[in-house]
Write a protein that holds these residues in place. Structure first.
Motif, PDB file in Angstrom:
ATOM      1  N   LEU A  54       0.811  -1.220   0.000  1.00  0.00           N
ATOM      2  CA  LEU A  54       0.000   0.000   0.000  1.00  0.00           C
ATOM      3  C   LEU A  54       0.849   1.276   0.000  1.00  0.00           C
ATOM      4  O   LEU A  54       0.292   2.369   0.037  1.00  0.00           O
ATOM      5  N   GLU A  55       2.148   1.125  -0.026  1.00  0.00           N
ATOM      6  CA  GLU A  55       3.026   2.285   0.136  1.00  0.00           C
ATOM      7  C   GLU A  55       2.725   3.417  -0.851  1.00  0.00           C
ATOM      8  O   GLU A  55       2.618   4.580  -0.451  1.00  0.00           O
ATOM      9  N   ARG A  56       2.572   3.104  -2.107  1.00  0.00           N
ATOM     10  CA  ARG A  56       2.327   4.151  -3.114  1.00  0.00           C
ATOM     11  C   ARG A  56       1.063   4.946  -2.783  1.00  0.00           C
ATOM     12  O   ARG A  56       1.046   6.171  -2.865  1.00  0.00           O
ATOM     13  N   GLN A  57       0.004   4.268  -2.365  1.00  0.00           N
ATOM     14  CA  GLN A  57      -1.245   4.951  -2.009  1.00  0.00           C
ATOM     15  C   GLN A  57      -1.055   5.832  -0.774  1.00  0.00           C
ATOM     16  O   GLN A  57      -1.563   6.950  -0.724  1.00  0.00           O
ATOM     17  N   LEU A  58      -0.347   5.322   0.216  1.00  0.00           N
ATOM     18  CA  LEU A  58      -0.145   6.082   1.450  1.00  0.00           C
ATOM     19  C   LEU A  58       0.730   7.313   1.210  1.00  0.00           C
ATOM     20  O   LEU A  58       0.444   8.391   1.729  1.00  0.00           O
ATOM     21  N   VAL A  59       1.764   7.156   0.402  1.00  0.00           N
ATOM     22  CA  VAL A  59       2.602   8.309   0.046  1.00  0.00           C
ATOM     23  C   VAL A  59       1.750   9.344  -0.674  1.00  0.00           C
ATOM     24  O   VAL A  59       1.855  10.545  -0.417  1.00  0.00           O
ATOM     25  N   GLY A  60       0.860   8.895  -1.550  1.00  0.00           N
ATOM     26  CA  GLY A  60      -0.035   9.808  -2.258  1.00  0.00           C
ATOM     27  C   GLY A  60      -0.932  10.591  -1.309  1.00  0.00           C
ATOM     28  O   GLY A  60      -1.103  11.806  -1.469  1.00  0.00           O
ATOM     29  N   ARG A  61      -1.489   9.922  -0.309  1.00  0.00           N
ATOM     30  CA  ARG A  61      -2.347  10.606   0.675  1.00  0.00           C
ATOM     31  C   ARG A  61      -1.571  11.679   1.443  1.00  0.00           C
ATOM     32  O   ARG A  61      -2.065  12.779   1.655  1.00  0.00           O
ATOM     33  N   VAL A  62      -0.383  11.297   1.881  1.00  0.00           N
ATOM     34  CA  VAL A  62       0.443  12.241   2.641  1.00  0.00           C
ATOM     35  C   VAL A  62       0.772  13.457   1.777  1.00  0.00           C
ATOM     36  O   VAL A  62       0.636  14.604   2.207  1.00  0.00           O
ATOM     37  N   ASN A  63       1.174  13.226   0.544  1.00  0.00           N
ATOM     38  CA  ASN A  63       1.555  14.334  -0.331  1.00  0.00           C
ATOM     39  C   ASN A  63       0.352  15.189  -0.730  1.00  0.00           C
ATOM     40  O   ASN A  63       0.500  16.400  -0.916  1.00  0.00           O
ATOM     41  N   GLU A  64      -0.812  14.596  -0.837  1.00  0.00           N
ATOM     42  CA  GLU A  64      -2.024  15.388  -1.104  1.00  0.00           C
ATOM     43  C   GLU A  64      -2.247  16.389   0.022  1.00  0.00           C
ATOM     44  O   GLU A  64      -2.616  17.533  -0.214  1.00  0.00           O
ATOM     45  N   ARG A  65      -2.057  15.939   1.249  1.00  0.00           N
ATOM     46  CA  ARG A  65      -2.228  16.828   2.413  1.00  0.00           C
ATOM     47  C   ARG A  65      -1.215  17.967   2.352  1.00  0.00           C
ATOM     48  O   ARG A  65      -1.559  19.120   2.581  1.00  0.00           O
ATOM     49  N   LEU A  66       0.021  17.642   2.048  1.00  0.00           N
ATOM     50  CA  LEU A  66       1.055  18.675   1.972  1.00  0.00           C
ATOM     51  C   LEU A  66       0.756  19.659   0.835  1.00  0.00           C
ATOM     52  O   LEU A  66       0.897  20.865   1.003  1.00  0.00           O
ATOM     53  N   GLU A  67       0.334  19.144  -0.306  1.00  0.00           N
ATOM     54  CA  GLU A  67      -0.008  20.006  -1.443  1.00  0.00           C
ATOM     55  C   GLU A  67      -1.178  20.914  -1.111  1.00  0.00           C
ATOM     56  O   GLU A  67      -1.210  22.074  -1.531  1.00  0.00           O
ATOM     57  N   ALA A  68      -2.160  20.407  -0.384  1.00  0.00           N
ATOM     58  CA  ALA A  68      -3.334  21.201  -0.016  1.00  0.00           C
ATOM     59  C   ALA A  68      -2.938  22.416   0.808  1.00  0.00           C
ATOM     60  O   ALA A  68      -3.632  23.440   0.780  1.00  0.00           O
ATOM     61  N   ARG A  69      -1.853  22.313   1.532  1.00  0.00           N
ATOM     62  CA  ARG A  69      -1.353  23.442   2.320  1.00  0.00           C
ATOM     63  C   ARG A  69      -0.484  24.376   1.488  1.00  0.00           C
ATOM     64  O   ARG A  69       0.024  25.367   1.994  1.00  0.00           O
ATOM     65  N   GLY A  70      -0.237  24.004   0.246  1.00  0.00           N
ATOM     66  CA  GLY A  70       0.630  24.819  -0.597  1.00  0.00           C
ATOM     67  C   GLY A  70       2.100  24.587  -0.306  1.00  0.00           C
ATOM     68  O   GLY A  70       2.947  25.399  -0.662  1.00  0.00           O
ATOM     69  N   SER A  71       2.396  23.464   0.311  1.00  0.00           N
ATOM     70  CA  SER A  71       3.774  23.162   0.685  1.00  0.00           C
ATOM     71  C   SER A  71       4.536  22.555  -0.478  1.00  0.00           C
ATOM     72  O   SER A  71       3.989  21.801  -1.268  1.00  0.00           O
ATOM     73  N   GLY A  72       5.810  22.862  -0.545  1.00  0.00           N
ATOM     74  CA  GLY A  72       6.690  22.227  -1.519  1.00  0.00           C
ATOM     75  C   GLY A  72       7.291  20.949  -0.974  1.00  0.00           C
ATOM     76  O   GLY A  72       7.981  20.226  -1.674  1.00  0.00           O
ATOM     77  N   ALA A  73       7.033  20.660   0.300  1.00  0.00           N
ATOM     78  CA  ALA A  73       7.571  19.463   0.947  1.00  0.00           C
ATOM     79  C   ALA A  73       6.898  18.220   0.374  1.00  0.00           C
ATOM     80  O   ALA A  73       5.725  18.248   0.013  1.00  0.00           O
TER      81      ALA A  73
END
Length: 107
Positions: free
Chosen positions: A77-96
Motif C-alpha cells: 500500500l506504500e504508493r497509495q499512502l505516500v499519495g495521501r500524505v503528499n495530497e495533504r502537503l499540497e493542499a497546504r501549498g507546501s513544496g515538501a
C-alpha cells in the motif's frame, strides 16, 4: 488593545512563521507535520498497528509496524499512502514531499 502609536500587536503565530522561513526550515517543518497527522491520513486500522518515527531531509518517512504480516501488507500500500500524505502537503501549498516510506518492525 493597541500598542502605543496605534499599531496592533503581532500574533505569535505570525512571528514563528517568519522565524521558521528566515531559518530556512519551513519545508522541513511541513514534512514533519505528517507525523502527528498520521492516524488521520491512514485511518484507524492502520494507525492502530503503526507509529510514525521520523522523516529525513530527502523525504523518507520511517514508520514502525507491529508485525511482519502488517509490514508486508503496508509495503503493497506504500504508493497509495505516500499519495495521501503528499495530497495533504499540497493542499497546504507546501513544496515538501514524502518520497518513500520505510517500514521497520516495532520492538
Amino acid at each position: 488593545m493597541s500598542k502605543p502609536g496605534g499599531r496592533r500587536p503581532t500574533p505569535v503565530s505570525d512571528v514563528l512563521t517568519a522565524v521558521i522561513r528566515q531559518a530556512g526550515i519551513a519545508e522541513r517543518v511541513e514534512q514533519a507535520s505528517v507525523l502527528p497527522e498520521w492516524p488521520e491520513l491512514v485511518g484507524e486500522q492502520i494507525a492502530a498497528v503503526t507509529a510514525p518515527r521520523s522523516i529525513t531531509v530527502d523525504g523518507t518517512l520511517f514508520v514502525a509496524v507491529s508485525t511482519h504480516a502488517w509490514m508486508s501488507e503496508l509495503q503493497m500500500l506504500e504508493r497509495q499512502l505516500v499519495g495521501r500524505v503528499n495530497e495533504r502537503l499540497e493542499a497546504r501549498g507546501s513544496g515538501a514531499r514524502v518520497q518513500r516510506i520505510r517500514w521497520v518492525l516495532r520492538v
